[in-house]
Design a protein around this motif. Structure first.
Motif, short mmCIF file in Angstrom:
data_model
loop_
_atom_site.label_atom_id
_atom_site.label_comp_id
_atom_site.label_asym_id
_atom_site.label_seq_id
_atom_site.Cartn_x
_atom_site.Cartn_y
_atom_site.Cartn_z
N GLU A 1 0.82 -1.20 0.06
CA GLU A 1 0.15 0.04 -0.21
C GLU A 1 1.05 1.39 0.07
O GLU A 1 2.00 1.22 0.74
N LEU A 2 0.54 2.22 -0.85
CA LEU A 2 1.27 3.63 -0.87
C LEU A 2 1.00 4.33 0.45
O LEU A 2 -0.02 4.15 1.05
N GLN A 3 1.87 5.02 0.97
CA GLN A 3 1.84 6.01 2.10
C GLN A 3 0.91 7.00 2.00
O GLN A 3 0.41 7.58 2.76
N ASN A 4 1.10 7.63 0.77
CA ASN A 4 0.07 9.03 0.08
C ASN A 4 -0.64 8.32 -0.78
O ASN A 4 -0.62 9.06 -1.98
N PRO A 5 -1.46 7.53 -0.76
CA PRO A 5 -2.24 7.08 -2.16
C PRO A 5 -3.20 8.35 -2.52
O PRO A 5 -3.25 8.40 -3.73
N HIS A 6 -3.65 9.14 -1.58
CA HIS A 6 -4.47 10.14 -2.13
C HIS A 6 -3.85 11.23 -2.74
O HIS A 6 -4.02 11.66 -3.87
N LEU A 7 -2.63 11.76 -2.24
CA LEU A 7 -1.69 12.81 -2.84
C LEU A 7 -1.21 12.29 -4.08
O LEU A 7 -1.34 13.14 -5.26
N LEU A 8 -0.75 11.24 -4.37
CA LEU A 8 -0.07 10.67 -5.57
C LEU A 8 -1.07 10.52 -6.53
O LEU A 8 -1.04 10.56 -7.72
N GLY A 9 -2.12 9.85 -5.92
CA GLY A 9 -3.27 9.27 -6.64
C GLY A 9 -4.06 10.63 -7.51
O GLY A 9 -4.28 10.74 -8.52
N GLY A 10 -4.18 11.77 -6.64
CA GLY A 10 -4.46 12.82 -7.24
C GLY A 10 -3.85 13.43 -8.52
O GLY A 10 -4.35 13.78 -9.45
N LEU A 11 -2.30 13.43 -8.16
CA LEU A 11 -1.48 14.08 -9.15
C LEU A 11 -1.51 13.21 -10.45
O LEU A 11 -1.57 13.41 -11.34
N PHE A 12 -1.49 11.59 -10.07
CA PHE A 12 -1.78 10.77 -11.51
C PHE A 12 -2.91 11.03 -12.24
O PHE A 12 -2.80 10.88 -13.39
N PHE A 13 -3.93 11.42 -11.31
CA PHE A 13 -5.47 11.50 -12.07
C PHE A 13 -5.19 12.95 -13.08
O PHE A 13 -5.68 12.85 -14.24
N ILE A 14 -4.70 13.95 -12.20
CA ILE A 14 -4.66 15.06 -13.02
C ILE A 14 -3.61 14.97 -14.26
O ILE A 14 -3.99 15.26 -15.56
N GLY A 15 -2.32 14.15 -14.10
CA GLY A 15 -1.56 13.79 -15.22
C GLY A 15 -2.07 13.21 -16.27
O GLY A 15 -1.82 13.42 -17.68
N ALA A 16 -2.88 12.04 -15.94
CA ALA A 16 -3.43 11.11 -16.61
C ALA A 16 -4.50 11.93 -17.55
O ALA A 16 -4.64 11.81 -18.84
N ILE A 17 -5.28 12.68 -17.04
CA ILE A 17 -6.31 13.55 -17.85
C ILE A 17 -5.40 14.20 -18.74
O ILE A 17 -5.92 14.63 -20.10
N ALA A 18 -4.42 15.00 -18.37
CA ALA A 18 -3.84 16.05 -19.27
C ALA A 18 -3.01 15.20 -20.59
O ALA A 18 -3.23 15.64 -21.52
N VAL A 19 -2.47 13.98 -20.29
CA VAL A 19 -1.80 13.41 -21.43
C VAL A 19 -2.60 12.69 -22.34
O VAL A 19 -2.48 12.45 -23.34
N ALA A 20 -3.73 12.23 -21.59
CA ALA A 20 -4.79 11.56 -22.76
C ALA A 20 -5.67 12.44 -23.35
O ALA A 20 -6.28 12.31 -24.24
N GLY A 21 -5.41 13.78 -23.04
CA GLY A 21 -6.20 14.82 -23.80
C GLY A 21 -7.79 15.00 -23.43
O GLY A 21 -8.64 14.98 -24.48
N LEU A 22 -8.10 14.69 -22.21
CA LEU A 22 -9.52 15.01 -21.68
C LEU A 22 -9.85 16.45 -21.14
O LEU A 22 -8.78 17.09 -20.76
N PRO A 23 -10.83 17.02 -21.34
CA PRO A 23 -11.22 18.28 -20.92
C PRO A 23 -11.04 18.23 -19.37
O PRO A 23 -11.50 17.21 -18.64
#
Lengths: 109, 501
Positions: free
Chosen positions: B367-389
């Motif tokens: 389990e990650l120590q900061n799942p929400h923080l890193l997950g949130g950043l991953f979510f932002i990055g994924a949306i940006a890189v996949a080209g979603l609004p």
């Protein structure tokens, strides 16, 4: 002279490509070296081949183009550095992976 | 003559040399020196961008030898834009590196500075042979940076990368030689005049040289038949290096844009726009290849490396259409993709640190120590890189899709970009759910989250909403860039007597 020169470049390049495709680090380095020789001679020939004219500049007379010479000099220096680097890297790769194949493992395994 | 033009090359060069001589200095001093230089590059490149935006081309003649005989540095809107993109990316990558990644080798900072020198030089130079020299500088620095930290994976990927690029350099020299042999010049603006004036006998040879250059730049930019070195190399590099390498493919794209608008552009007679016919199918195939690779990736690093390939394909599709709208869409997308790819590589490393030996392989882990923080950043990055609004990837892709003319081109581009975006999304969701949700009960207690690293990573990812907010001025700038690029007379005046400023 041009035909002889071109044939020599062709043989150098062909040998270089053959060695490059051997996929063992030492032949690959030799192949790269041969190719870079051929490329340097080719660059040099782009100032056109002359015999018996002044090497840099002379008043009124025909003279060799100095720019390709400068380009070749730069290319040789860079080529030296790159060859040195790739030799060290090849040695490191043999040390780390116990094989001299460029993929880091013997083919077919 | 504006001496500021030489500074983006000279500053990292001097600091790099200083660091090389001071290899035994203590780490804090080296960090301060390196950070100072990299931080100064940000305002410096922004100042140059402001200057370039005044509309005039600026040149800097080395040793006051006038073009076309001397080597000039040339600042236009395009090179200024890329300088800014590089400086910002390098700043955050270095900020990440000084939190510990630089300690694994003595010369990390010197190499980083030489890498920046090569990149900035390649963007600024107005001479084809000088471009070759700067390519070699940035390559030899990148070889060493790629291997930084050691390990068999890096050596294996590094060997392929080095050998391929050495062969590429040989091709570059052959092309330069042919161009010089026929035209008698290597200044790009002068070449533009000579190639346009070439007779029917010279044109095929010039065309051959031009296409050889395309192979060389294609190897750097990593499009379809030439991208196979990239995924392994990027996935095995250490995080700050992989982040900085996000700009490396753009150097190839920049060179393609420069050479095929200025030298083999609209005005080159029978050779006009000869690259476009090749680039168009290659762009689409690169996107397809990258997406397939992304879906098949077994680690987050591999997935991100293939997403770099996808972004190269997308950019190339903008370049290959040859219209002003498509080109400005591609330039906007270029800014976005460099920064976001860099940020995602840093994020992958942050995640990897909390998963111990499993790193970012897509298997069940602790389990990650900061799942929400890193997950949130991953979510932002994924949306940006996949080209979603609503993030910047969406704006870039939308502009690109709108720029394509209705007809056959649109018929190919729309499905590839849209289905590619969907597949990217699937790949990223799969990676994200494995990394954040399919976890065991226990945490690794060894890896504390480092806030310096987190800051660098989050800042790069949060540039995406900033790019959306600043879209209007940025698009005005890239539109002006495209107009300037196609105004060949502006460049050609540089080499006419009394034309250089």
């Amino acid at each position: 002279m041009e035909a002889l020169f071109a044939a020599a470049l062709g043989i150098l390049t062909a040998s270089g490509v053959y060695l490059l495709l051997r996929a063992r680090t030492f032949p690959v380095v030799m192949g790269l070296t041969l190719i870079s020789y051929a490329v340097n001679l080719f660059l040099f020939a782009m100032g056109r081949l002359h015999t018996g004219v002044s090497s840099v500049i002379a008043e009124g007379a025909e003279y060799g183009d100095p720019l390709p010479q400068a380009l070749v000099l730069t290319a040789i220096v860079i080529g030296f550095a790159m060859t040195a680097f790739v030799v060290v890297l090849a040695l490191r790769s043999v040390g780390e992976m116990q094989t001299d194949h460029v993929d880091g493992q013997e083919p077919g395994r | 003559m504006n001496h500021g033009l030489a500074l983006p090359v000279l500053l990292p060069m001097f600091i790099g040399c200083l660091l090389l001589f001071g290899a035994r200095l203590s780490m804090p001093i080296k960090r301060v020196l390196s950070l100072t230089s990299t931080t100064l590059l940000v305002p410096l490149s922004m100042w140059l961008m402001w200057q370039a935006d005044q509309g005039a081309l600026q040149t800097y003649a080395m040793g006051d030898w006038q073009a076309p005989f001397g080597i000039i540095l040339l600042l236009d809107r395009l090179s200024a834009l890329l300088l800014v993109v590089t400086a910002v990316l390098a700043f955050f990558a270095l900020l990440y590196a000084v939190r510990g990644d630089d300690e694994r080798g003595r010369n990390f900072h010197a190499l980083f500075q030489f890498q920046l020198m090569g990149i900035n030089g390649a963007f600024l130079t107005g001479d084809l042979f000088n471009l070759f020299v700067f390519f070699e500088i940035l390559l030899i620095a990148s070889y060493s940076l790629l291997l930084h930290g050691g390990g068999p994976e890096r050596v294996r990927a590094g060997l392929h990368y080095v050998i391929l690029n050495l062969v590429g350099s040989a091709f570059f020299l052959i092309a330069v030689g042919v161009l010089y042999g026929i035209t008698g010049t290597l200044n790009m603006a002068d070449l533009s005049i000579r190639v346009a004036a070439a007779n029917a006998e010279q044109a095929p040879l010039l065309g051959a040289a031009g296409l050889l250059l395309l192979v060389v730049f294609g190897l750097k930019a990593a499009f379809l038949p030439l991208y196979f070195w990239l995924p392994k190399a990027y996935a095995s590099a250490s995080a700050p290096v992989a982040a900085l390498f996000a700009i490396m493919t753009k150097i190839g794209l920049y060179s393609i844009l420069r050479v095929y608008t200025l030298i083999f552009g609209d005005d080159a007679g029978t050779l006009a726009n000869m690259a476009e016919a090749w680039l168009w199918p290659l762009a689409l195939l690169t996107m397809v290849g990258g997406v397939i690779g992304a879906l098949a990736a077994t680690s987050l690093h591999g997935l991100l490396a293939y997403l770099v390939v996808v972004s190269v394909g997308t950019l190339l599709a903008g370049l290959a259409q040859g219209t002003a709208e498509a080109l400005s869409a591609a330039l906007y997308y270029l800014i976005h993709s460099s920064w976001i790819a860099g940020g995602l590589f840093l994020l992958a490393d942050l995640i990897s640190r909390q998963r111990g030996a499993k790193t970012t392989r897509l298997i069940q882990g602790p389990e990650l120590q900061n799942p929400h923080l890193l997950g949130g950043l991953f979510f932002i990055g994924a949306i940006a890189v996949a080209g979603l609004p609503p993030l910047s990837g969406f704006v870039g892709k939308l502009l690109l899709l709108r720029a394509v003319e209705p007809g056959l081109q649109a018929l190919f581009l729309w499905p590839v970009v849209l289905v590619g975006g969907l597949a990217t999304m699937i790949g990223l969701s799969r990676a994200g759910s494995t990394l954040f949700w399919r976890v065991g009960q226990s945490q690794l207690d060894s890896a504390e989250l480092d806030y310096g690293r987190l800051f660098a990573c989050a800042s790069l990812l949060l540039l995406s909403p900033l790019l959306v907010g600043l879209a209007a001025p940025l698009l005005a700038y890239v539109d002006a860039t495209v107009i300037q690029l196609h105004d060949l007379q502006l460049y050609r005046q540089l080499v006419l007597p009394g034309g250089a400023s």
